[in-house]
Design a protein around this motif. Structure first.
Motif, PDB file in Angstrom:
ATOM      1  N   GLY A 127      -8.526   8.403  -6.960  1.00  0.00           N
ATOM      2  CA  GLY A 127      -8.320   6.966  -7.151  1.00  0.00           C
ATOM      3  C   GLY A 127      -6.872   6.607  -6.875  1.00  0.00           C
ATOM      4  N   SER A 128      -6.641   5.504  -6.172  1.00  0.00           N
ATOM      5  CA  SER A 128      -5.279   5.048  -5.844  1.00  0.00           C
ATOM      6  C   SER A 128      -4.457   4.872  -7.121  1.00  0.00           C
ATOM      7  CB  SER A 128      -5.322   3.707  -5.112  1.00  0.00           C
ATOM      8  OG  SER A 128      -6.201   3.750  -4.023  1.00  0.00           O
ATOM      9  N   ASP A 129      -3.136   5.118  -7.010  1.00  0.00           N
ATOM     10  CA  ASP A 129      -2.297   5.045  -8.213  1.00  0.00           C
ATOM     11  C   ASP A 129      -1.513   3.740  -8.342  1.00  0.00           C
ATOM     12  OD1 ASP A 129      -0.326   5.403  -6.310  1.00  0.00           O
ATOM     13  OD2 ASP A 129       0.273   7.398  -7.017  1.00  0.00           O
ATOM     14  N   SER A 130      -1.631   2.827  -7.382  1.00  0.00           N
ATOM     15  CA  SER A 130      -0.974   1.511  -7.487  1.00  0.00           C
ATOM     16  C   SER A 130      -1.712   0.543  -6.555  1.00  0.00           C
ATOM     17  CB  SER A 130       0.501   1.613  -7.055  1.00  0.00           C
ATOM     18  OG  SER A 130       0.575   1.871  -5.664  1.00  0.00           O
ATOM     19  N   PRO A 131      -1.583  -0.768  -6.818  1.00  0.00           N
ATOM     20  CA  PRO A 131      -2.214  -1.732  -5.908  1.00  0.00           C
ATOM     21  C   PRO A 131      -1.722  -1.585  -4.464  1.00  0.00           C
ATOM     22  CG  PRO A 131      -1.678  -2.807  -7.976  1.00  0.00           C
ATOM     23  CD  PRO A 131      -1.061  -1.428  -8.036  1.00  0.00           C
ATOM     24  N   ASP A 132      -0.431  -1.295  -4.281  1.00  0.00           N
ATOM     25  CA  ASP A 132       0.087  -1.098  -2.915  1.00  0.00           C
ATOM     26  C   ASP A 132      -0.565   0.111  -2.250  1.00  0.00           C
ATOM     27  OD1 ASP A 132       1.674  -3.306  -2.936  1.00  0.00           O
ATOM     28  OD2 ASP A 132       3.564  -2.224  -3.233  1.00  0.00           O
ATOM     29  N   ASN A 133      -0.708   1.196  -3.001  1.00  0.00           N
ATOM     30  CA  ASN A 133      -1.389   2.364  -2.432  1.00  0.00           C
ATOM     31  C   ASN A 133      -2.879   2.098  -2.225  1.00  0.00           C
ATOM     32  OD1 ASN A 133       0.570   4.219  -1.742  1.00  0.00           O
ATOM     33  ND2 ASN A 133       0.688   5.067  -3.817  1.00  0.00           N
ATOM     34  N   GLY A 134      -3.469   1.253  -3.070  1.00  0.00           N
ATOM     35  CA  GLY A 134      -4.862   0.847  -2.859  1.00  0.00           C
ATOM     36  C   GLY A 134      -5.024   0.222  -1.476  1.00  0.00           C
ATOM     37  N   LYS A 135      -4.145  -0.725  -1.161  1.00  0.00           N
ATOM     38  CA  LYS A 135      -4.168  -1.381   0.165  1.00  0.00           C
ATOM     39  C   LYS A 135      -3.927  -0.367   1.276  1.00  0.00           C
ATOM     40  CE  LYS A 135      -2.634  -6.066  -0.861  1.00  0.00           C
ATOM     41  NZ  LYS A 135      -1.458  -6.333  -1.689  1.00  0.00           N
ATOM     42  N   ARG A 136      -2.904   0.458   1.082  1.00  0.00           N
ATOM     43  CA  ARG A 136      -2.542   1.443   2.111  1.00  0.00           C
ATOM     44  C   ARG A 136      -3.716   2.380   2.393  1.00  0.00           C
ATOM     45  NH1 ARG A 136      -0.446   6.794   3.029  1.00  0.00           N
ATOM     46  NH2 ARG A 136      -0.879   7.488   0.901  1.00  0.00           N
ATOM     47  N   GLU A 137      -4.339   2.881   1.329  1.00  0.00           N
ATOM     48  CA  GLU A 137      -5.399   3.874   1.496  1.00  0.00           C
ATOM     49  C   GLU A 137      -6.682   3.243   2.053  1.00  0.00           C
ATOM     50  OE1 GLU A 137      -5.519   5.750  -2.376  1.00  0.00           O
ATOM     51  OE2 GLU A 137      -3.534   6.649  -2.087  1.00  0.00           O
TER      52      GLU A 137
END
Ligand code: GDP
Ligand code: MG
Length: 160
Positions: A127-137
């Motif tokens: 699971g992504s660890d931040s909203p920015d990484n959520g977008k990136r991934e």
């Protein structure tokens, strides 16, 4: 005006959740998807996918100096994964709680890793660890047009 929204990144928080090859091999796909569904988040993208090595390396690039990195890349590319994009306010942090600690022996009972796994190197889900990484991934793992634009009939029963 005709909606071109399938081309536009969502304003709502999204996280990238991935069932790793051990979760797929162990028949845990339904169980894991179910936990996010039942919680009340919105499924925006879903696919079974064989991850190429370069994508695994890009996804985990922050860990490339770690001693376990080669094993991690072998693990993630060892069989198909289930890629998902989930949406909702606070979904990133909440999904991390549902998933539990990185080491399944330290993950609380009731969490996915706490209930379903025993080792960090086979911890069944990402699971992504931040909203920015959520977008990136989500940008890394999904192509444009692969995310669905839809509203759930449950939304008014989940959000006042
Ligand atoms: P996560 O965000 O909880 O998934 O944990 P990290 O971002 O720290 O690490 C990413 C993934 O690398 C973990 O989920 C594990 O699959 C793997 N990993 C992390 N630390 C170790 C370790 O010490 N040994 C092994 N074998 N794998 C590790
Ligand atoms: Mg991480």
């Amino acid at each position: 005006q005709k909606c071109a929204c399938f081309l536009v990144a969502s304003e709502v928080e999204q996280t990238y959740i991935m069932i790793k090859p051990d979760g797929v091999q162990r028949g845990l796909v339904g169980e894991i998807i179910s936990r996010f569904e039942k919680k009340g988040f919105l499924l925006k993208g879903l696919k079974l996918f064989q991850c190429p090595k370069d994508l695994a390396q890009e996804h985990y690039k922050d860990l490339k100096e770690r001693p376990f990195f080669p094993n991690l890349i072998d693990y993630i590319t060892s069989g198909p994964v289930v890629c998902m994009a989930w949406e909702g306010d606070g979904v990133v942090a909440s999904a991390r709680k549902l998933i539990g600690a990185t080491n399944p022996l330290q993950a609380e009972p009731g969490t996915i890793r706490g209930d379903l796994a025993v080792q960090t190197g086979r911890n069944v889900v990402h699971g992504s660890d931040s909203p920015d990484n959520g977008k990136r991934e989500i940008g890394l793992w999904f192509k444009e047009g692969e995310l669905a634009q839809w509203e759930s009939v449950q939304t008014p029963w989940l959000i006042e």
